[in-house]
Design an enzyme around this catalytic site. Structure first.
Site, PDB file in Angstrom:
ATOM      1  N   ALA A  63     -23.328  -9.439 -29.018  1.00 17.06           N
ATOM      2  CA  ALA A  63     -24.888  -8.674 -29.334  1.00 17.06           C
ATOM      3  C   ALA A  63     -24.840  -8.081 -30.595  1.00 17.06           C
ATOM      4  CB  ALA A  63     -24.462  -7.163 -28.285  1.00 17.06           C
ATOM      5  N   GLY A 102     -20.995 -10.487 -25.915  1.00 20.71           N
ATOM      6  CA  GLY A 102     -22.401 -10.941 -25.321  1.00 20.71           C
ATOM      7  C   GLY A 102     -22.371 -12.325 -25.475  1.00 20.71           C
ATOM      8  N   GLU A 105     -20.643 -13.850 -22.657  1.00 17.71           N
ATOM      9  CA  GLU A 105     -21.116 -13.479 -21.328  1.00 17.71           C
ATOM     10  C   GLU A 105     -22.443 -14.409 -21.200  1.00 17.71           C
ATOM     11  OE1 GLU A 105     -21.195  -9.474 -22.704  1.00 17.71           O
ATOM     12  OE2 GLU A 105     -20.449  -8.888 -20.708  1.00 17.71           O
ATOM     13  N   GLU A 125     -15.199  -6.530 -27.385  1.00 21.72           N
ATOM     14  CA  GLU A 125     -16.084  -5.334 -27.122  1.00 21.72           C
ATOM     15  C   GLU A 125     -14.833  -3.855 -27.521  1.00 21.72           C
ATOM     16  OE1 GLU A 125     -16.492  -7.857 -25.309  1.00 21.72           O
ATOM     17  OE2 GLU A 125     -18.580  -8.105 -25.011  1.00 21.72           O
TER      18      GLU A 125
HETATM   19  N1  CAA Z   1     -23.797  -8.112 -34.931  1.00 18.50           N
HETATM   20  C1  CAA Z   1     -24.343  -7.892 -36.212  1.00 18.50           C
HETATM   21  N2  CAA Z   1     -23.862  -8.496 -37.130  1.00 18.50           N
HETATM   22  C2  CAA Z   1     -22.833  -9.000 -37.077  1.00 18.50           C
HETATM   23  C3  CAA Z   1     -21.986  -9.296 -35.871  1.00 18.50           C
HETATM   24  C4  CAA Z   1     -22.769  -8.657 -34.544  1.00 18.50           C
HETATM   25  N3  CAA Z   1     -22.304  -8.876 -33.390  1.00 18.50           N
HETATM   26  N4  CAA Z   1     -20.913 -10.160 -36.296  1.00 18.50           N
HETATM   27  C5  CAA Z   1     -21.024 -10.193 -37.414  1.00 18.50           C
HETATM   28  N5  CAA Z   1     -21.954  -9.695 -38.040  1.00 18.50           N
HETATM   29  C6  CAA Z   1     -22.223  -9.816 -39.188  1.00 18.50           C
HETATM   30  C7  CAA Z   1     -21.071  -9.378 -40.306  1.00 18.50           C
HETATM   31  O1  CAA Z   1     -21.537  -7.729 -40.498  1.00 18.50           O
HETATM   32  C8  CAA Z   1     -21.517  -9.900 -41.442  1.00 18.50           C
HETATM   33  O2  CAA Z   1     -22.473  -9.475 -42.236  1.00 18.50           O
HETATM   34  P1  CAA Z   1     -22.466  -9.393 -43.883  1.00 18.50           P
HETATM   35  O3  CAA Z   1     -22.518 -10.994 -44.513  1.00 18.50           O
HETATM   36  O4  CAA Z   1     -23.841  -8.768 -44.051  1.00 18.50           O
HETATM   37  O5  CAA Z   1     -21.628  -8.384 -44.173  1.00 18.50           O
HETATM   38  C9  CAA Z   1     -21.657 -11.296 -41.161  1.00 18.50           C
HETATM   39  O6  CAA Z   1     -21.995 -11.204 -39.842  1.00 18.50           O
HETATM   40  C10 CAA Z   1     -20.627 -12.244 -41.244  1.00 18.50           C
HETATM   41  O7  CAA Z   1     -19.434 -11.677 -40.338  1.00 18.50           O
HETATM   42  P2  CAA Z   1     -18.026 -11.469 -41.110  1.00 18.50           P
HETATM   43  O8  CAA Z   1     -17.998 -11.348 -42.415  1.00 18.50           O
HETATM   44  O9  CAA Z   1     -17.169 -10.983 -40.097  1.00 18.50           O
HETATM   45  O10 CAA Z   1     -17.741 -13.373 -40.841  1.00 18.50           O
HETATM   46  P3  CAA Z   1     -16.353 -14.094 -40.380  1.00 18.50           P
HETATM   47  O11 CAA Z   1     -16.715 -15.449 -40.199  1.00 18.50           O
HETATM   48  O12 CAA Z   1     -15.034 -13.545 -40.988  1.00 18.50           O
HETATM   49  O13 CAA Z   1     -16.221 -13.648 -38.555  1.00 18.50           O
HETATM   50  C11 CAA Z   1     -16.928 -13.215 -36.525  1.00 18.50           C
HETATM   51  C12 CAA Z   1     -17.144 -13.961 -37.848  1.00 18.50           C
HETATM   52  C13 CAA Z   1     -15.645 -13.911 -35.758  1.00 18.50           C
HETATM   53  C14 CAA Z   1     -18.015 -13.473 -35.776  1.00 18.50           C
HETATM   54  C15 CAA Z   1     -16.935 -11.652 -36.583  1.00 18.50           C
HETATM   55  O14 CAA Z   1     -17.919 -11.087 -37.527  1.00 18.50           O
HETATM   56  C16 CAA Z   1     -16.690 -10.829 -35.643  1.00 18.50           C
HETATM   57  O15 CAA Z   1     -15.769 -10.678 -35.041  1.00 18.50           O
HETATM   58  N6  CAA Z   1     -17.849 -10.107 -35.231  1.00 18.50           N
HETATM   59  C17 CAA Z   1     -18.096  -9.317 -34.239  1.00 18.50           C
HETATM   60  C18 CAA Z   1     -17.947 -10.006 -32.844  1.00 18.50           C
HETATM   61  C19 CAA Z   1     -17.995  -9.061 -31.733  1.00 18.50           C
HETATM   62  O16 CAA Z   1     -17.434  -8.062 -31.632  1.00 18.50           O
HETATM   63  N7  CAA Z   1     -18.688  -9.527 -30.872  1.00 18.50           N
HETATM   64  C20 CAA Z   1     -19.275  -8.637 -29.569  1.00 18.50           C
HETATM   65  C21 CAA Z   1     -20.146  -7.884 -29.884  1.00 18.50           C
HETATM   66  S1  CAA Z   1     -20.487  -6.431 -28.879  1.00 18.50           S
HETATM   67  C22 CAA Z   1     -21.106  -7.174 -27.398  1.00 18.50           C
HETATM   68  O17 CAA Z   1     -21.535  -8.381 -27.472  1.00 18.50           O
HETATM   69  C23 CAA Z   1     -21.532  -6.264 -26.228  1.00 18.50           C
HETATM   70  C24 CAA Z   1     -22.044  -6.685 -25.055  1.00 18.50           C
HETATM   71  O18 CAA Z   1     -21.033  -6.857 -24.239  1.00 18.50           O
HETATM   72  C25 CAA Z   1     -23.431  -6.976 -24.714  1.00 18.50           C
END
Ligand code: CAA
Ligand code: NAI
Length: 701
Positions: A63, A102, A105, A125
């Site tokens: 998400a 998400g 999912e 999450e």
């Molecule tokens: N939403 C918005 N922005 C996100 C994001 C997300 N889910 N995930 C990453 N970003 C952004 C980061 O803030 C970063 O932005 P900036 O360049 O502006 O700083 C950019 O994307 C790149 O991220 P990283 O620097 O972390 O890059 P990476 O290659 O080291 O890692 C990643 C990539 C593994 C995807 C890591 O970013 C990560 O773990 N992200 C979170 C993933 C997550 O937790 N997803 C679940 C979301 S909650 C959900 O989905 C709820 C649901 O059930 C509906």
């Protein structure tokens, strides 16, 4: 037409491509786009199968975290996933990169999942204080059973494609070059061999096998008592997975939604998401954009004691060549043996192979008592005794032998980096790199920027932090930089509370109850009571006479109670036991010290202890900001989260202050000032923010 999701036609297969850089997060436009493109493909008679994939580096990584806490905008993700699930044509998710939250999912809502070798899936999450709220808690147990689903969702760990295949989370690992190629090949088979629509919601075997067995959930709840102390969402995850086992799918989804909403509204979600973004923002230092970095191939470490050995290990494991310098052969042998011991422990824990360890020790690591050995290294970190004269001597020798462009770094905890720089002929190459103990484990690295430090030296410091797997925080020069300076202030309040009537054990209990992993007296016993004593002696000459001074810790030191290492400190440690017991001897010392000052003890509730501790921390942090020692509130949050055990789910002290309300924090400070006006001088910045009705968040950039 939404641009972030496009529909491509490949013969009778439709490919829906999510193209929303950097990580294809499921913001409103993506959800809308997915719904529309899916509808288009489903209604196109020429389309016989649909592939969903991500453009560029990854499938959907979740998400859009930025949307949490804001009013929801339709379509919701569960609604979009419901459409995929119900689609009358096979829908195939083609995964590469990281399919997370998400994003995974979405894949679970498809009828089949194929992943490129190297892809990872996960439901992380829990790390953001929420739960998979778009069917993840309901569909995962239908694929792999409740116990494995709980492991996956409660840990938030990523699962590699091969493992995901063996668990049954995905249907195929493909050797194809691109997700499109993999998806089209799978879709072709699905069409040609008339694969049935395999809807995860309809899979019953695992659910029926788990139904009526409460022990899986009792076990999980039992474990959470230890592993998720103070946390909210893990408990809700167990409830949601239990609902998957006990309720029909549609009712389970409804329950998941309610529990998800409770998590979204919890302050822990706000704290954890603040921590997530702060740790990504912290390396983007204002004014440093575009600064060049110097190459880092080899490094020197001067001093092979506690810190020097840990720093050497951290550098070696990152692939740097390391030369250790010690003052004599005996100390050098000791330093090298410590490095060997730490690496051996990594081998025992399975983090390093014996072969790699041997290669590191023979090919990458060397030592000398002669500074000339450092003539060709790119960077040197000095970690000798915390004594200005000793350090100045070391810097003079480094200045004499290092090549032009080499970086001279000090690991000092408190001393003046500018004074050290001034003693060299190259002050712009001097920087503080303040590692935390144990240096090969702790993630925080304060990057201390002196008056004359060149921007490219700072940028190289951040590059080194990243290479070592650490989180670099920019700090300015003052006694203790960001972290230790703030610590010194709130630590004093603890001593005052003890002298005024709280027992050290009540204090530790209250601070742990707030969420810190250890209380301040436990920390003191771990670090050594002598360390605090030395710090106080260093400050004797400059201590303001108006400052209240508590002598209890000095009495412990004089009694030889150095903490864990001497078997007694604030707690008593029986042989081989690192969990200390309360000690009446300490309570007696406290009583005697109170009596000497005629202090009538009063009682403190845990909340009163926490409020004073936090108010002192936040007030000093505001001064650190005001003076530019920290550039932004988020730099302080990250420092306290990674170096001082501040509970991540509270976001850090600045975030916590914003959530409590700065007016309340200021009111507390002013009421404490009635007892001790010297200790409780409100930070001007805090007063200004309260007057302007603003918060710390407004200063983050
Ligand atoms: N939403 C918005 N922005 C996100 C994001 C997300 N889910 N995930 C990453 N970003 C952004 C980061 O803030 C970063 O932005 P900036 O360049 O502006 O700083 C950019 O994307 C790149 O991220 P990283 O620097 O972390 O890059 P990476 O290659 O080291 O890692 C990643 C990539 C593994 C995807 C890591 O970013 C990560 O773990 N992200 C979170 C993933 C997550 O937790 N997803 C679940 C979301 S909650 C959900 O989905 C709820 C649901 O059930 C509906
Ligand atoms: P230590 O006493 O364990 O090690 C210091 C080492 O430096 C000793 O092995 C000594 O032989 C060596 N040494 C002394 N003078 C030297 C010289 N002129 N040339 C070469 N080697 C010399 O000390 P520790 O704890 O490792 O601390 C080192 C530095 O790291 C200090 O500045 C300290 O403030 C800082 N630091 C310490 C932390 C800790 O928790 N111990 C945390 C963060 C920083």
């Amino acid at each position: 037409m939404s641009e972030v999701v496009r529909l491509e036609r490949h013969g009778d297969i439709a490919a829906i491509v999510v193209d929303n850089p950097p990580v294809n997060a499921l913001g409103q436009a993506v959800r809308q786009g997915l719904k529309e493109r899916l509808n288009e493909a489903a209604n196109d008679d020429a389309v016989r199968a649909i592939v969903i994939l991500g453009a560029e580096r990854t499938f959907i990584a979740g998400a859009d975290i930025r949307e949490f806490g804001k009013p929801p905008q339709p379509p919701s993700l569960p609604e979009v996933i419901e459409d995929m699930d119900a689609c009358p044509k096979p829908v195939i998710a083609a995964l590469h990169g990281t399919a997370l939250g998400g994003g995974f999912e979405v894949a679970l809502g498809c009828h089949y999942r194929v992943a490129l070798d190297g892809a990872k899936v996960g439901l992380p999450e829990v790390k953001l204080g929420i739960l998979p709220g778009a069917g993840g808690t309901q569909r995962t147990p239908r694929l792999i059973g409740a116990a494995k689903a709980l492991d996956m969702i409660l840990s938030g760990d990523f699962v590699a494609a091969e493992k995901a295949l063996s668990l049954g989370l995905i249907d195929e690992v493909s050797k194809a070059e691109t997700p499109l190629e993999a998806g089209l090949a799978f879709a072709r088979k699905a069409i040609d061999e008339a694969y049935p629509l395999r809807r995860v919601r309809d899979l019953e075997d695992e659910i029926l096998a788990d139904r009526g067995k409460s022990d899986v959930f009792d076990d999980a709840r039992g474990k959470l008592k230890k592993t998720a102390r103070g946390l909210f969402s893990p408990h809700k995850i167990v409830d949601a997975v239990q609902a998957a086992v006990e309720l029909p799918f549609d009712d389970g989804i409804k329950r998941e939604r309610e529990l998800f909403q409770e998590c979204v509204e919890s302050p822990q979600r706000a704290g954890l998401i603040h921590a997530f973004f702060s740790e990504r923002q912290v390396g983007k230092v204002p004014g440093l954009k575009g600064a060049a970095r110097r190459p880092l191939i080899s490094a020197g470490v001067v001093g092979g004691g506690t810190m020097g050995a840990g720093i050497a290990v951290s550098m070696l494991l990152s692939g740097l060549q390391v030369i250790m310098i010690e003052r004599d052969e005996e100390s050098l042998a000791r330093g090298k043996a410590t490095v060997d011991k730490i690496l051996e422990a990594s081998v025992k824990r399975g983090k390093l192979t014996a072969g790699s360890k041997a290669a590191v020790m023979t090919e990458s690591f060397s030592g000398s008592t002669d500074y000339a050995a450092l003539s060709d290294v790119d960077i040197v970190v000095e970690a000798v005794f915390e004594d200005m004269e000793v350090k100045k001597g070391v810097f003079a020798q480094l200045d004499a032998v290092l090549k032009a462009g080499a970086i001279l770094a000090t690991n000092t905890s408190y001393l003046d980096v500018d004074a050290l720089a001034a003693g060299t002929s190259r002050p712009s190459d001097v920087i503080g790199l303040h590692f935390f103990s144990p240096a090969h484990v702790m993630k925080l690295l304060e990057i201390v920027v002196g008056d004359q430090t060149a921007p490219e030296v700072v940028a190289t410091g951040f590059a080194l932090a990243k290479r070592l797997g650490k989180v670099g925080v920019r700090a300015g020069v003052c006694d203790g930089f960001i972290g230790n300076r703030i610590l010194a202030t709130y630590r004093k309040q603890i001593d005052y509370m003890v002298e005024d009537g709280a027992s050290p054990y009540e204090v530790d209990d209250a601070i742990r109850a707030f969420g810190f992993p250890m209380g301040p007296f436990q920390v003191s016993d771990l670090a050594g009571v002598d360390i605090g004593w030395m710090t106080r002696r260093r400050l004797d000459a400059t201590r303001d006479p108006r400052e209240r001074y508590v002598e209890v810790a000095d009495r412990l030191y004089e009694a030889g109670r150095m903490g864990q290492k001497s078997g007694a400190g604030w707690y008593l440690y029986s042989e081989g036991n690192r969990r200390g017991a309360k000690d009446p001897v300490v309570e007696n010392i406290v009583v005697q010290e109170r009596a000497k000052k005629d202090i009538e003890p009063k009682s403190f509730t845990p909340e009163q202890i926490q409020r004073r501790y936090l108010a002192a921390m936040i007030n000093e942090a505001a001064k650190v900001l005001e003076e530019g020692i920290a550039l932004r509130p988020l730099d302080i949050d990250v420092t306290l989260l990674y170096g001082y055990g501040f509970p991540r789910w509270r976001g850090g002290p600045m975030k916590y202050a914003d959530m409590v309300g700065l007016d309340q924090i200021l009111a507390d400070i002013r009421s404490y000032a009635e007892e001790d006006a010297f200790a409780w001088q409100p930070a001007k910045l805090l007063v200004d923010l309260v007057e302007r009705g603003e918060n710390f968040e407004s200063l983050n950039k």
